[in-house]
Design a protein around this motif. Structure first.
Motif, mmCIF file in Angstrom:
data_model
loop_
_atom_site.group_PDB
_atom_site.id
_atom_site.type_symbol
_atom_site.label_atom_id
_atom_site.label_comp_id
_atom_site.label_asym_id
_atom_site.label_seq_id
_atom_site.Cartn_x
_atom_site.Cartn_y
_atom_site.Cartn_z
ATOM 1 N N ARG A 634 2.613 -9.464 -10.005
ATOM 2 C CA ARG A 634 3.357 -10.644 -9.559
ATOM 3 C C ARG A 634 4.860 -10.457 -9.794
ATOM 4 O O ARG A 634 5.687 -10.820 -8.952
ATOM 5 C CB ARG A 634 2.867 -11.888 -10.301
ATOM 6 C CG ARG A 634 1.566 -12.453 -9.767
ATOM 7 C CD ARG A 634 1.089 -13.617 -10.621
ATOM 8 N NE ARG A 634 0.010 -14.328 -9.961
ATOM 9 C CZ ARG A 634 0.147 -15.472 -9.286
ATOM 10 N NH1 ARG A 634 1.342 -16.032 -9.199
ATOM 11 N NH2 ARG A 634 -0.886 -16.051 -8.704
ATOM 12 N N TYR A 637 6.147 -8.032 -7.313
ATOM 13 C CA TYR A 637 6.169 -8.636 -5.984
ATOM 14 C C TYR A 637 7.410 -9.520 -5.806
ATOM 15 O O TYR A 637 8.030 -9.522 -4.738
ATOM 16 C CB TYR A 637 4.895 -9.458 -5.789
ATOM 17 C CG TYR A 637 4.706 -10.005 -4.395
ATOM 18 C CD1 TYR A 637 4.203 -9.190 -3.379
ATOM 19 C CD2 TYR A 637 5.018 -11.319 -4.087
ATOM 20 C CE1 TYR A 637 4.019 -9.690 -2.098
ATOM 21 C CE2 TYR A 637 4.840 -11.821 -2.815
ATOM 22 C CZ TYR A 637 4.335 -10.994 -1.817
ATOM 23 O OH TYR A 637 4.166 -11.489 -0.551
ATOM 24 N N GLN A 641 9.962 -8.575 -2.776
ATOM 25 C CA GLN A 641 10.151 -9.449 -1.622
ATOM 26 C C GLN A 641 11.559 -10.048 -1.577
ATOM 27 O O GLN A 641 12.076 -10.332 -0.502
ATOM 28 C CB GLN A 641 9.097 -10.550 -1.638
ATOM 29 C CG GLN A 641 7.689 -10.047 -1.401
ATOM 30 C CD GLN A 641 7.543 -9.359 -0.045
ATOM 31 O OE1 GLN A 641 7.553 -10.001 0.997
ATOM 32 N NE2 GLN A 641 7.424 -8.029 -0.056
ATOM 33 N N PHE A 816 5.081 -3.021 -1.636
ATOM 34 C CA PHE A 816 3.767 -3.621 -1.385
ATOM 35 C C PHE A 816 3.337 -3.457 0.075
ATOM 36 O O PHE A 816 2.494 -4.209 0.567
ATOM 37 C CB PHE A 816 3.783 -5.111 -1.748
ATOM 38 C CG PHE A 816 3.745 -5.359 -3.229
ATOM 39 C CD1 PHE A 816 2.540 -5.546 -3.889
ATOM 40 C CD2 PHE A 816 4.905 -5.373 -3.970
ATOM 41 C CE1 PHE A 816 2.499 -5.762 -5.253
ATOM 42 C CE2 PHE A 816 4.878 -5.589 -5.334
ATOM 43 C CZ PHE A 816 3.666 -5.790 -5.994
ATOM 44 N N ASN A 821 -1.434 -8.585 -1.647
ATOM 45 C CA ASN A 821 -0.514 -9.625 -2.101
ATOM 46 C C ASN A 821 -1.034 -10.202 -3.411
ATOM 47 O O ASN A 821 -2.083 -10.845 -3.437
ATOM 48 C CB ASN A 821 -0.404 -10.709 -1.033
ATOM 49 C CG ASN A 821 0.624 -11.773 -1.392
ATOM 50 O OD1 ASN A 821 1.045 -11.896 -2.535
ATOM 51 N ND2 ASN A 821 1.022 -12.543 -0.401
ATOM 52 N N ALA A 831 -2.313 -6.343 2.371
ATOM 53 C CA ALA A 831 -1.053 -7.061 2.564
ATOM 54 C C ALA A 831 -0.746 -7.273 4.038
ATOM 55 O O ALA A 831 -0.182 -8.290 4.425
ATOM 56 C CB ALA A 831 0.101 -6.306 1.895
ATOM 57 N N SER A 834 -2.242 -10.525 5.383
ATOM 58 C CA SER A 834 -1.882 -11.831 4.822
ATOM 59 C C SER A 834 -0.821 -12.535 5.634
ATOM 60 O O SER A 834 -0.788 -13.754 5.706
ATOM 61 C CB SER A 834 -1.389 -11.673 3.380
ATOM 62 O OG SER A 834 -0.141 -11.009 3.388
ATOM 63 N N ARG A 836 2.162 -12.885 4.784
ATOM 64 C CA ARG A 836 3.209 -13.376 3.888
ATOM 65 C C ARG A 836 4.104 -12.248 3.383
ATOM 66 O O ARG A 836 5.266 -12.453 3.100
ATOM 67 C CB ARG A 836 2.585 -14.086 2.690
ATOM 68 C CG ARG A 836 1.860 -15.369 3.019
ATOM 69 C CD ARG A 836 1.231 -15.964 1.771
ATOM 70 N NE ARG A 836 0.490 -17.179 2.077
ATOM 71 C CZ ARG A 836 1.002 -18.405 2.034
ATOM 72 N NH1 ARG A 836 2.265 -18.557 1.707
ATOM 73 N NH2 ARG A 836 0.274 -19.449 2.326
ATOM 74 N N THR A 837 3.558 -11.058 3.218
ATOM 75 C CA THR A 837 4.300 -9.955 2.638
ATOM 76 C C THR A 837 5.163 -9.266 3.687
ATOM 77 O O THR A 837 4.672 -8.911 4.768
ATOM 78 C CB THR A 837 3.338 -8.926 2.014
ATOM 79 O OG1 THR A 837 2.552 -9.571 1.021
ATOM 80 C CG2 THR A 837 4.116 -7.773 1.392
ATOM 81 N N LYS A 839 6.766 -6.064 4.877
ATOM 82 C CA LYS A 839 6.511 -4.645 4.637
ATOM 83 C C LYS A 839 7.789 -3.807 4.686
ATOM 84 O O LYS A 839 7.794 -2.667 4.278
ATOM 85 C CB LYS A 839 5.489 -4.127 5.646
ATOM 86 C CG LYS A 839 4.109 -4.711 5.435
ATOM 87 C CD LYS A 839 3.080 -3.954 6.225
ATOM 88 C CE LYS A 839 2.825 -4.630 7.552
ATOM 89 N NZ LYS A 839 1.727 -3.966 8.296
#
Length: 963
Positions: A634, A637, A641, A816, A821, A831, A834, A836-837, A839
Motif C-alpha cells: 500500500r 502504491y 501512483q 505496479f 492493486n 492491475a 482494475s 484504477r492503477t 500503468k
C-alpha cells in the motif's frame, strides 16, 4: 589644470624622497597584512571574503594620511617657501588641489599594494568581487576625506608633529562618533544620527558592495568642506586685514565657507530619505529588492500592513541593524504603493501597545544582557516584525530575523535574509486569506472541469459522491463562467472517446464488483491550458474535500501559490518488553527529520505521513520520502501512483541509515523496498558508501593521558572520509537546484546511476558527484585506532567517479504495471483489470534521488550546529532548493539564495604552494600567507629603491670653476 598637475608631481616626488612617508606606507601594509592573517585568523574563519582587510582600513587610513599630510604645508611654512608659493602666478585652489592629488596618489598606491590579498582569496575560494570593488572605492572616498582634513590642519601650523597629532585626533573623532562602542551610550534615534556622521559607520555600507548616493555625497561633501577651509586659510595669508579691501575679502571668504558648509549640510539632509539611489555590486544583488518581491506586492488583492516593533533601547549589536531594517521596509512601501503600509513602533514607550501586541500576536520582549566597564544590566527589547493581511498575520521574531555567529573577531550579529523572510510572510498570509474567487481570477488560462461519469451504472454507495461532484462543479462555474467550465460526459458507447481517455490520461472504467462484470466511470479531469490533472474520487469524499482537491489543482496552475509537502517517513515504535508492566515500557525513539520539517513549514504546508492507507492527499505538490523502512504494497502504491499522476517525488535514498548511541555510530542497511521502486523508474542506488580524501571534519573521541594522571577522552575535529567535501565542478552549477550553493557535503552517501539503457521519454541530469570516490562495501564506517589513540580510515581501491544526486523528469513506467492493486479487497486481481492503477505516467513527473538518507537528518543537523561547520550548511540549502524546484516555486528560491549561502575556502590541499615558499614554512597555509607577504612588500621595496637609485645616478652640474 597644468599648474595643478605640476604641483602634484612635485609634491609626489617630495613624498617618495621623504623617509617618513615611506616608513608609514610600509607600516600601513604590514599592519594590514598582520591583521588580515593573524588578527582575524583568516584561515580559521574559512570564509572567501576580504572583510578583515576593510574592517581596519578606516583606522589605518587615518595613520597613513596623517603621515602623508603632516609636512604638506607645515614644512612649506617652516622652510619659508610658503610665501614663495603664494606669490607665484598660481591661484590658491590649484595649490590645494595639487597637494590633494599627490596625497591621493599615495593612498591609491597603498591600496594597490594590498591587491594581492583579494587575489589570494579568489585563488582559495569563490570571492565575490562586488564588495571588493565597493570596499576599494569606499577607501578612496574615505582617504579623500581624511586627506582634506590633514591638509587643512597642516596649513595652520609649522610643526609637523602637531599636524600629525591633530589630524589623528580629528580623524579619530570622526570615526569614533559613529562606532558601536560610542553610540551605545545614546538612544537608538540619536545613535542612528551619530552613525550618519561617523566616517567608519558610513564606510560599512559601501564596503559590503552597495554604492549608496547618500554615503558618496557624505564623503564628497566632507572633502569639499575641508578643502575649502584649506584654501581659505591660505588665502588669508595673502590678505592685508588692515586695509578695506582685505576686510572685504575676508568677509567674502567667511561667506564662502559658510555657504559651502550650509550646502553640504543641506545636501546630506535632502538625500537622507532617498533610499533607491544606489547600485548593488554583489554577485547575487543581495541588497536589492528582487523582481519576485515586486510581483508579489503588485498581485496583492488587499493591502498588507507590515508592523516593525523595534526598541530604541536595545542591545548594542542590534542597534546598527535597525537602520537596515527601516531601509528595507521603506523599499517595500515604495514598490507596494497603496497596497503596503509600514509602521515602525517602540512598544517600550507605549504600555497600551505592549499589551495589545502581547494579546493579539503573542509577542513578548526579549531580555538581553548589556555590560560595560562600570555595570551590568538586562534590557528587555523588541526586535519583531508582524505581517498582517486581513485577519491573518505572521510574526517574524528575533530568532527568525537575526543570525548570530562567533568568530575570531568576537560575536557577529547580522540580518539573515530580510527580504526572503518578509516576502515569504507576505505570500503565506495573503494565500491563507485568499478566497476561491480571487484564486479563480488568477488562473493563467480557462479551467475545464470534466466529470466522466456513467450515472446509470455508478454503484449506490458512490451516488453521494457523484452528487457532491456536481454540486462543487456547478458552484465553481457559477463564480466565473468565463474562467471555469464544468461538464459531465458519459463515455458509454463512444469507443473512440474511451480509447482517447485511456491513452492520454489513463482513465479506464472501474469495476463495480470483484469479478468486473459491471463497470462504470467516475473520474474527474481538470485541464488548465496545457496542464491536466486526473483523479478518482473516493467513496467517502464529501463536498469540502472535493472542493479542496479542485482548488489545489487551481493553485498548482497559478504561479507562486502556497504548496503542500507530504513528508513520508517511518515513525519509530518502541519494542515492548514482556518483563515490564505497561507503564514502564521504554519510550520510542524520537522521529527523524523534525528539524527540516520545522524549516520547511516556514514556506510550505507540511504533513507527515507513513502512507499506510495507500493514498496521498490530492492537494499534495511534493512528496518527500526518506527512511521509510520496510514498506508494504500500500505504501509503495501511494508513492508510485502519485508519480504516475505527474507528481514530484524527492527521495533521500541512501543504501544505509546511521544509528547513533552515546559512544559510536553504526551504519545499518536500508530496506530495499524503496530502492527497488527507484530501479523501475530508471535510477539505481548502489549498495556501497562513498569515501573521499577531500572531506569535511567530524568530531572524533581522542584519548589523552595526563602525565602522572588519568586518561581523558576529548573530542577533536578529524578529517572524515564519509563526509565528501563537494564544491566547484563537483556541483552542477548549470542546474537551477544548485543556485547559490558553493559548498556542501553528502554524508554517508551511496552512488546513484541510471539503469542500463537510455531512459525512454525521460531526461536525466546529475546534481552532485565526485571523481575521487573510494567505495566502501558492507557499511563499515568504524575507523582504526592507532598507537596515538587517534582514529583514521584507509581508502581502499582505485578512485572512481560517483554521482550522489540525480534528477529524472518525464513519464515513468509504473512499479505496479504487472502487479495487483493492493487497495482492492481480498487481494484484488491483475492491475490491468482494475482500471484504477495507472500503468505509466499520464503527465510528466519529477523524480529527484539523493544518495544519502542522512543529508538533512536530525543527527547531521545537530552535528553541524555543534561543529559550527559551514560545509554542511549547503545540505539544508540543497533540499530547500530541491523542494522549490519540484514545486516550481523558483521565485522564493531566487530570493533565498541571493545571500543565504556562505562562500567558504576551498580545501588547502587543492591549492599547493609552489617553490620557493614551500621550503620556508611547515604548513601550506603558512606558505600561502608568506607568498602574499612577498607579493605585497616586494613592490614597495621596488618603489622605494628605484627613486633612490635614480638620485644616486644623477651627477651634479659642474660649476664654472670646476669646468
Amino acid at each position: 589644470m597644468n599648474a595643478t598637475l605640476t604641483i602634484a608631481r612635485k609634491e609626489l616626488r617630495a613624498l617618495f624622497q621623504s623617509p617618513i612617508a615611506i616608513i608609514f606606507l610600509s607600516s600601513f601594509l604590514v599592519a594590514t597584512l598582520y591583521q588580515f592573517f593573524t588578527g582575524s585568523r583568516f584561515f580559521a574563519r574559512d570564509l572567501a571574503d576580504v572583510r578583515p582587510l576593510f574592517a581596519w582600513l578606516p583606522l589605518l587610513l587615518i595613520l597613513l594620511v596623517s603621515a602623508t599630510t603632516m609636512r604638506s604645508w607645515a614644512e612649506e611654512r617652516k622652510s619659508g617657501t610658503l610665501e614663495v608659493l603664494l606669490t607665484l602666478p598660481v591661484n590658491t585652489a590649484q595649490l590645494v588641489l595639487g597637494k590633494f592629488l599627490a596625497g591621493m596618489a599615495l593612498v591609491a598606491l597603498a591600496l594597490l599594494f594590498t591587491l594581492p590579498l583579494p587575489l589570494t582569496v579568489s585563488f582559495l575560494g569563490p570571492l565575490d568581487w562586488g564588495p571588493v570593488l565597493g570596499g576599494y572605492f569606499a577607501a578612496l572616498l574615505l582617504g579623500g576625506a581624511y586627506m582634506s582634513i590633514g591638509l587643512c590642519v597642516s596649513s595652520r601650523t609649522d610643526n609637523q608633529v602637531v599636524a600629525l597629532m591633530l589630524t589623528l585626533v580629528l580623524g579619530g573623532l570622526l570615526y569614533i562618533v559613529g562606532s558601536d562602542q560610542f553610540t551605545t551610550f545614546f538612544t537608538a534615534d540619536n545613535a542612528e544620527r551619530l552613525r550618519l556622521v561617523g566616517t567608519g559607520s558610513r564606510f560599512v555600507s559601501i564596503e559590503r558592495g552597495v554604492l549608496d548616493l547618500r554615503d558618496i555625497a557624505y564623503y564628497i561633501s566632507l572633502t569639499a568642506v575641508f578643502l575649502t577651509l584649506n584654501g581659505v586659510f591660505l588665502e588669508w595669508e595673502r590678505l592685508d586685514t588692515d586695509s578695506a579691501h582685505g576686510r572685504t575679502r575676508s568677509r567674502a571668504l567667511l561667506l564662502t565657507v559658510g555657504l559651502v558648509v550650509l550646502n553640504a549640510l543641506m545636501l546630506n539632509v535632502w538625500l537622507q530619505p532617498v533610499h533607491r539611489a544606489r547600485v548593488d555590486l554583489t554577485a547575487n544583488h543581495e541588497y536589492t529588492i528582487s523582481r519576485v518581491t515586486r510581483d508579489v506586492l503588485a498581485n496583492l488583492d488587499e493591502p498588507v500592513r507590515i508592523r516593525a516593533f523595534l526598541s530604541e533601547n536595545t542591545h548594542p549589536l542590534l542597534a546598527p541593524l535597525v537602520p537596515q531594517v527601516k531601509d528595507v521596509l521603506a523599499e517595500y512601501q515604495i514598490y507596494g504603493g497603496d497596497k503596503v503600509q509600514v509602521d515602525v513602533e517602540d512598544p517600550n514607550d507605549d504600555e497600551a501597545l505592549e499589551g495589545q501586541i502581547n494579546e493579539q500576536y503573542q509577542i513578548e520582549s526579549v531580555p538581553f544582557g548589556v555590560a560595560d566597564k562600570n555595570s551590568q544590566a538586562v534590557v528587555n527589547a523588541y526586535f519583531h516584525i508582524v505581517v498582517v493581511y486581513g485577519d491573518k498575520f505572521q510574526v517574524l521574531n528575533f530568532q527568525d530575523l537575526i543570525d548570530v555567529r562567533a568568530d575570531a573577531d568576537g560575536v557577529q550579529v547580522k540580518l539573515k535574509n530580510l527580504e526572503y523572510d518578509l516576502t515569504r510572510a507576505v505570500k503565506r498570509v495573503s494565500q491563507d486569506f485568499e478566497t476561491t474567487e480571487s484564486l479563480i481570477a488568477k488562473l493563467p488560462d480557462n479551467a475545464q472541469i470534466t466529470a466522466y461519469v456513467t450515472p446509470d451504472s455508478v454503484p449506490p454507495d458512490l451516488a453521494d459522491v457523484l452528487q457532491s461532484i456536481r454540486t462543487v462543479g456547478n458552484e465553481l462555474q457559477a463564480i466565473d463562467p468565463s474562467k471555469v467550465q464544468f461538464q459531465e460526459i458519459n463515455p458509454t458507447g463512444d469507443d473512440k472517446l474511451q480509447e482517447q481517455l485511456a491513452d492520454q490520461f489513463g482513465i479506464q472504467p472501474l469495476k463495480a464488483d470483484l469479478f468486473g462484470t459491471q463497470q462504470f466511470y467516475l473520474h474527474l479531469l481538470v485541464t488548465i491550458g496545457g496542464h491536466a490533472e486526473r483523479f478518482v474520487p473516493r467513496g467517502d469524499m464529501k463536498v469540502p474535500e472535493i472542493k479542496t482537491a479542485l482548488e489545489a489543482s487551481f493553485r498548482r496552475a497559478v504561479p507562486g501559490q502556497l504548496k503542500k509537502i507530504v513528508l513520508a517517513t517511518e515513525e519509530p515504535r518502541s519494542i515492548p518488553n514482556p518483563q515490564l508492566p505497561p507503564n514502564m515500557q521504554p519510550p520510542a525513539d524520537p522521529p527523524d527529520y523534525t528539524l527540516i520539517e520545522r524549516l520547511l513549514k516556514e514556506n510550505y504546508t507540511v504533513e507527515r505521513s507513513e502512507l499506510r492507507d495507500g493514498v496521498i492527499p490530492q492537494d499534495t505538490d511534493v512528496l518527500l520520502v526518506g527512511k521509510m523502512g520496510q514498506m508494504n504494497p500500500r505504501q509503495q502504491y501511494a508513492i508510485d501512483q502519485f508519480l504516475m499522476r505527474g507528481g514530484s517525488v524527492v527521495a533521500l535514498a541512501g543504501a544505509y541509515r546511521i544509528k547513533a548511541d552515546r559512544v559510536s555510530l553504526k551504519a545499518e542497511p536500508e530496506d530495499p523496498t524503496l530502492l527497488e521502486m527507484l530501479d523501475t523508474y530508471g535510477v539505481k542506488v548502489d549498495n556501497t558508501l562513498v569515501m573521499s580524501p577531500e572531506n569535511a571534519p567530524f568530531p572524533q573521541p581522542v584519548q589523552k593521558r595526563i602525565p602522572g594522571g588519568p586518561v581523558l577522552q576529548t573530542l577533536e575535529m578529524t578529517p572524515y572520509p564519509f563526509f565528501p567535501d563537494l564544491r566547484g565542478d563537483k556541483l552542477n552549477q548549470d542546474h537551477a537546484i544548485l543556485t547559490g550553493i558553493t559548498a556542501m557535503t553528502m554524508p554517508w552517501s551511496s552512488p546513484v546511476e541510471k539503469t542500463g539503457e537510455t531512459l525512454e521519454n525521460r531526461e536525466t541530469d546529475w546534481l552532485v558527484r565526485t571523481d575521487d570516490a573510494h567505495l566502501q562495501e558492507g557499511g563499515r564506517i568504524e575507523g582504526e585506532v592507532g598507537a596515538d589513540r587517534r582514529v583514521s580510515w584507509t581508502l581502499s581501491g582505485e578512485p572512481v567517479e560517483a554521482t550522489m544526486g540525480m534528477v529524472v523528469t518525464g513519464k515513468f513506467p509504473s512499479y505496479f504495471a504487472d502487479k495487483p492493486n493492493p487497495l482492492l479487497q481480498n487481494g484484488g486481481t491483475e492491475a490491468d483489470d482494475s482500471g484504477r492503477t495507472l500503468k505509466e505516467s499520464v503527465a510528466p513527473g519529477k523524480l529527484v534521488v539523493l544518495g544519502s538518507s542522512e543529508l538533512v537528518s536530525d543527527l547531521l543537523i545537530k552535528l553541524a550546529q555543534g561543529m559550527q561547520s559551514e560545509e554542511h550548511a549547503g545540505n539544508l540549502q540543497l533540499l530547500q532548493n530541491v523542494i522549490d524546484w519540484t514545486a516550481e516555486d523558483t521565485g522564493l528560491l531566487s530570493i533565498r539564495t541571493a545571500g543565504a549561502f556562505t562562500r567558504t575556502l576551498r580545501p588547502i590541499d587543492q591549492t599547493p604552494p609552489g617553490p620557493p615558499m614551500g621550503l620556508l614554512v611547515s604548513t601550506r597555509e603558512g606558505a600561502i600567507e608568506l607568498r602574499t607577504w612577498f607579493l605585497v612588500l616586494v613592490p614597495v621595496l621596488i618603489v622605494v629603491l628605484v627613486p633612490s637609485i635614480r638620485r644616486r645616478s644623477l651627477k651634479p652640474i659642474p660649476t664654472p670653476a670646476e669646468a
